[in-house]
Design a protein around this motif. Structure first.
Motif, short mmCIF file in Angstrom:
data_model
loop_
_atom_site.label_atom_id
_atom_site.label_comp_id
_atom_site.label_asym_id
_atom_site.label_seq_id
_atom_site.Cartn_x
_atom_site.Cartn_y
_atom_site.Cartn_z
N HIS A 279 -22.54 -15.23 -1.45
CA HIS A 279 -23.88 -14.72 -1.71
C HIS A 279 -23.93 -14.11 -3.11
CE1 HIS A 279 -24.53 -15.51 2.48
NE2 HIS A 279 -25.75 -14.99 2.47
N PRO A 282 -30.26 -12.54 -5.81
CA PRO A 282 -31.37 -13.47 -5.53
C PRO A 282 -32.02 -13.97 -6.81
CG PRO A 282 -31.52 -11.51 -4.14
CD PRO A 282 -30.44 -11.24 -5.16
N ARG A 319 -30.07 -7.43 -0.47
CA ARG A 319 -30.57 -8.16 -1.63
C ARG A 319 -29.52 -9.17 -2.05
NH1 ARG A 319 -35.56 -8.63 -2.12
NH2 ARG A 319 -35.29 -9.24 -4.31
N GLN A 321 -28.49 -13.68 -1.78
CA GLN A 321 -28.98 -15.03 -1.47
C GLN A 321 -27.79 -15.98 -1.43
OE1 GLN A 321 -31.77 -16.52 -4.43
NE2 GLN A 321 -32.94 -17.62 -2.88
N GLN A 325 -28.65 -21.85 -2.14
CA GLN A 325 -30.08 -21.55 -2.11
C GLN A 325 -30.53 -20.91 -3.42
OE1 GLN A 325 -31.31 -19.33 1.38
NE2 GLN A 325 -33.15 -18.57 0.36
N ALA A 326 -29.70 -20.04 -3.98
CA ALA A 326 -30.04 -19.40 -5.26
C ALA A 326 -30.17 -20.43 -6.37
CB ALA A 326 -28.99 -18.36 -5.62
N ASP A 329 -33.46 -22.25 -5.98
CA ASP A 329 -34.56 -21.35 -6.34
C ASP A 329 -34.64 -21.18 -7.86
OD1 ASP A 329 -36.58 -19.49 -6.30
OD2 ASP A 329 -35.59 -18.11 -4.92
#
Length: 375
Positions: A279, A282, A319, A321, A325-326, A329
């Motif tokens: 992770h 974000p 907080r 991501q 996925q980041a 995005d």
């Protein structure tokens, strides 16, 4: 820095010296011949800078327990440009940062008579491309320091476990997306996109003038190369992350230095084995952070960028991501920004910051030089 420098460690300074390649090495008997062979292959428009006597390599062998000193001595017998010393570092100085500092300080002192002298750092487990020295020199014509792209030895990359290779490639994609987003919001004329995020000891060139100006390499136990880059940035130096400057380095998971690429590979291996998705910050937070940087840079284009907005922070609870996925995005946000003119991008930046507030308190020009940097 001059009080630390010991050019005498490596003998007389050749007349006409323009380039000094520095290499710290500890127990690298197997890797060193490949590095030296790569330096043998260096060519520019006039042939070999080493054969002309305009380039040299300074090896600092640090606390070696294997045959590295004997290998270095054998290689140097037929290469007058290959100079080496074996040092025993003790206590708090027994680390790669001090070894690299010894080499770079000596190189800077040896280049004092060269108007355009260039110090080039690499590692013993690394293989520079045949035009590495020439490509660094071209980039240094418009920059004070050059970070080269560090790829993996092809055989070692092919031997990576599929899960580790996936995370390695995802990390590259993530960093590249962040660099493009940064370049869209806060462009620097000397470091246009495409560029990469590498600014590490495996391929880091700096003019002798800029190196002396910041007081040389901090002898940090880990990430000494990053500390030098931080000092250069804070001084206003121009740093180029050039895709044209390339080396290949090791994918080993057990390295010689703390905090290096080997540690990253060991962590990726653990994540892949546990089937965890890393992770990160974000993408929404990353864009807001770089929007704040855009407003700062527009208000004072000549001021060094505050590191609090250039540095990607670690994710925090609540907080974060998933990495893949980041990336998706970030690419969506980049696609939205690309067609906009610079004034339109600034307007978007102002709207983002006004809506959510700046991600960090805005530092003054004096305060921003004292910011502590994330590792």
């Amino acid at each position: 820095m001059w009080l630390r420098a010991r050019p005498d460690l490596f003998g007389p300074v050749p007349l006409g010296l323009r380039w000094s390649v520095v290499v710290p090495a500890k127990d690298e008997a197997d890797a060193l011949p490949r590095l030296v062979a790569a330096l043998d292959r260096q060519r520019d428009e006039r042939g070999s800078p080493f054969a002309r006597g305009e380039a040299e390599t300074l090896l600092v062998l640090n606390n070696c327990r294997d045959a590295t000193p004997q290998i270095a001595a054998s290689l140097a017998e037929t290469r007058p440009w290959l100079r080496w010393t074996h040092v025993t570092l003790t206590g708090a100085q027994a680390h790669v940062g001090r070894a690299r500092q010894l080499a770079m300080d000596a190189a800077c002192a040896r280049l004092v008579a060269a108007e355009d002298g260039l110090i080039l750092s690499t590692d013993a487990d690394t293989e520079p491309a045949p035009d590495w020295l020439a490509a660094n020199t071209r980039e240094a014509e418009r920059a004070d320091a050059v970070g080269g792209r560090a790829m993996l030895h092809a055989d070692e990359r092919g031997a990576l476990a599929p899960g580790v290779r996936r995370l390695y490639l995802l990390d590259i994609g993530y960093r590249r997306a962040l660099e493009e987003l940064c370049a869209l919001y806060a462009p620097e004329a000397w470091d246009p996109f495409p560029r990469h995020h590498h600014q590490f000891g495996a391929s880091l060139a700096v003019t002798a003038r800029a190196y002396a100006h910041v007081g040389g390499l901090p002898a940090e136990r880990t990430s000494e190369d990053v500390a030098l880059v931080d000092a250069l940035r804070q001084s206003g130096a121009r740093l180029r992350h050039s895709p044209a400057v390339q080396v290949r380095t090791s994918a080993r998971a057990v390295g010689r230095a703390e905090g290096g690429l080997a540690d990253a590979f060991a962590w990726w291996a653990d994540e892949a084995q546990a089937r965890r998705e890393p992770h990160v910050e974000p993408a929404e937070d990353a864009e807001r952070r770089l929007a704040a940087l855009a407003l700062w840079a527009a208000a004072d284009p000549d001021a060094p960028h505050p590191s609090c907005w250039r540095t990607t922070p670690p994710p925090t609870d609540g907080r974060a991501q998933p990495l893949s996925q980041a990336i998706a995005d970030l690419r969506t946000r980049i696609a939205r920004l690309r067609p906009l003119s610079p004034p339109q991008r600034l307007a978007r930046a102002a709207a983002l910051v006004a809506r959510d507030g700046p991600p960090l308190a805005v530092p003054t020009l004096t305060e921003q030089t004292d910011l502590s940097l994330a590792a």
